[in-house]
Design a protein around this motif. Sequence first.
Motif, PDB file in Angstrom:
ATOM      1  N   UNK A   1      48.108  -6.466  36.593  1.00 37.97           N
ATOM      2  CA  UNK A   1      47.648  -5.474  37.565  1.00 37.97           C
ATOM      3  C   UNK A   1      48.842  -5.042  38.420  1.00 37.97           C
ATOM      4  N   UNK A   2      49.276  -3.805  38.240  1.00 40.07           N
ATOM      5  CA  UNK A   2      50.379  -3.254  39.023  1.00 40.07           C
ATOM      6  C   UNK A   2      49.806  -2.579  40.256  1.00 40.07           C
ATOM      7  N   UNK A   3      50.177  -3.060  41.426  1.00 36.52           N
ATOM      8  CA  UNK A   3      49.653  -2.534  42.682  1.00 36.52           C
ATOM      9  C   UNK A   3      50.799  -2.359  43.663  1.00 36.52           C
ATOM     10  N   UNK A   4      50.561  -1.549  44.694  1.00 35.84           N
ATOM     11  CA  UNK A   4      51.557  -1.400  45.748  1.00 35.84           C
ATOM     12  C   UNK A   4      51.310  -2.452  46.828  1.00 35.84           C
ATOM     13  N   UNK A   5      51.887  -2.244  47.995  1.00 35.48           N
ATOM     14  CA  UNK A   5      51.793  -3.246  49.058  1.00 35.48           C
ATOM     15  C   UNK A   5      50.776  -2.862  50.123  1.00 35.48           C
ATOM     16  N   UNK A   6      49.686  -2.224  49.693  1.00 39.30           N
ATOM     17  CA  UNK A   6      48.622  -1.900  50.620  1.00 39.30           C
ATOM     18  C   UNK A   6      47.927  -3.153  51.132  1.00 39.30           C
ATOM     19  N   UNK A   7      47.190  -2.989  52.217  1.00 36.25           N
ATOM     20  CA  UNK A   7      46.564  -4.147  52.857  1.00 36.25           C
ATOM     21  C   UNK A   7      45.507  -4.807  51.980  1.00 36.25           C
ATOM     22  N   UNK A   8      44.964  -4.093  50.995  1.00 35.79           N
ATOM     23  CA  UNK A   8      43.919  -4.661  50.149  1.00 35.79           C
ATOM     24  C   UNK A   8      44.463  -5.659  49.144  1.00 35.79           C
ATOM     25  N   UNK A   9      45.740  -5.586  48.841  1.00 34.95           N
ATOM     26  CA  UNK A   9      46.307  -6.449  47.798  1.00 34.95           C
ATOM     27  C   UNK A   9      47.776  -6.740  48.106  1.00 34.95           C
ATOM     28  N   UNK A  10      48.063  -7.123  49.315  1.00 34.67           N
ATOM     29  CA  UNK A  10      49.436  -7.337  49.750  1.00 34.67           C
ATOM     30  C   UNK A  10      49.825  -8.802  49.644  1.00 34.67           C
ATOM     31  N   UNK A  11      51.031  -9.045  49.143  1.00 36.35           N
ATOM     32  CA  UNK A  11      51.642 -10.362  49.221  1.00 36.35           C
ATOM     33  C   UNK A  11      51.153 -11.359  48.175  1.00 36.35           C
ATOM     34  N   UNK A  12      51.742 -12.519  48.262  1.00 42.30           N
ATOM     35  CA  UNK A  12      51.430 -13.581  47.317  1.00 42.30           C
ATOM     36  C   UNK A  12      50.007 -14.088  47.484  1.00 42.30           C
ATOM     37  N   UNK A  13      49.470 -13.977  48.679  1.00 46.79           N
ATOM     38  CA  UNK A  13      48.099 -14.435  48.916  1.00 46.79           C
ATOM     39  C   UNK A  13      47.124 -13.645  48.071  1.00 46.79           C
ATOM     40  N   UNK A  14      47.328 -12.350  47.974  1.00 44.97           N
ATOM     41  CA  UNK A  14      46.441 -11.523  47.147  1.00 44.97           C
ATOM     42  C   UNK A  14      46.595 -11.875  45.673  1.00 44.97           C
TER      43      UNK A  14
END
Length: 367
Positions: free
Chosen positions: A254-267
């Motif tokens: 899943x290629x995603x940007x750094x939006x708040x819905x899927x940001x960082x290693x936690x996501x």
Amino acid sequence: MAYGRKTPYQARIRAHIVLHAARGRSNARIARQTGLHVDTVRTWRGRFAEEGMSGLGDRRRCGRPPSFTALQTAQVKALACQLPAKTGTPLSRWSRPELAREATERGIAPALSASTVRRWLAQDALKPWQYRSWIFITDPCFRPRAERVLNLYARTWQGEPLGEDEYVISADERTSIQARCRCHPTLAPGQARTMRENHTYGRGGAVAYLAAYDVHQARVFGRTESRTGVDPFMHLVTQVTSQEPYASAKRVFWTVDNGSSHRGQKAADRLTSVLPNTVMVHTPVHASWLNQVEIYFSVVQRKVVSPNTFTDLAQVGDRLRAFEDRCNVKAQPFHWRFTTSDLDDLLTRLDRHTTDHQEESSVEPAT
């Protein structure tokens, strides 16, 4: 020259005069046959007799003396290359009339027209009324993160080619698609008439559109939500991975940007904990242009959303889903041409530009 299709009109007429003269005809007769004045015939006939073919060309004319000097032209161009705010002018950017007015007020020229300014600026392709924005790279891991995404588009992960049961999904969300109910119906286009839409509308609310795009299969999965967030994004993931061939796939990236819905290693950890066969890959910061679903969103904006005329939010969702079905039938994968070699060239140019900018900034102005 007399019968060539690409011969200029004046050269053709002069060639006809010479040919008529070669046949022994008088100037008066040539004038009658060509519809020219006898003096014109005499002139070109005499020039050819004296100079040959070179005599049929126009002679150098002195013309009217120039109204402006080269210094004045250079001063206007130099003014166009300055920001208006730096010169004390309350403008964000120059236009041709404003440049002509400013040059006149500064005494560069007693009078100057906008058309003259346009010709001067065109000599050096200067367009101070246009502007482009840019952003410097702030992600220290820009190169490796961008390389991972580009390698996935080329069906490679960590130096190994992807298998037939491995897929690459590009996902993101588009916020605030409004439902605007026009107060008058839209008029269809007709002969010599474009489609017309009433400007006055009533607001029917807004909806968020989440989409996932299979990069290599050109399949689109979308859904509408009242808002964006972690839960709506996980609903999209569940919608995709519950279908075949993704449900039984070895891995789904899943290629995603750094939006708040899927940001960082936690996501990424949250996604893997729910679906072990999924791998979340982030694009670099401020590099969502590497996400192919953004191309799909631009198509949706041009073909589905604009002009925005919907009776309610339900119609927005219905049209978006219908467009997804249409794309899944006819669409082809995007021809992605930006490779890791292009990435290296881009970073090299940016490093050179940044270095030159820093050197210019470090030079103290002369006193």
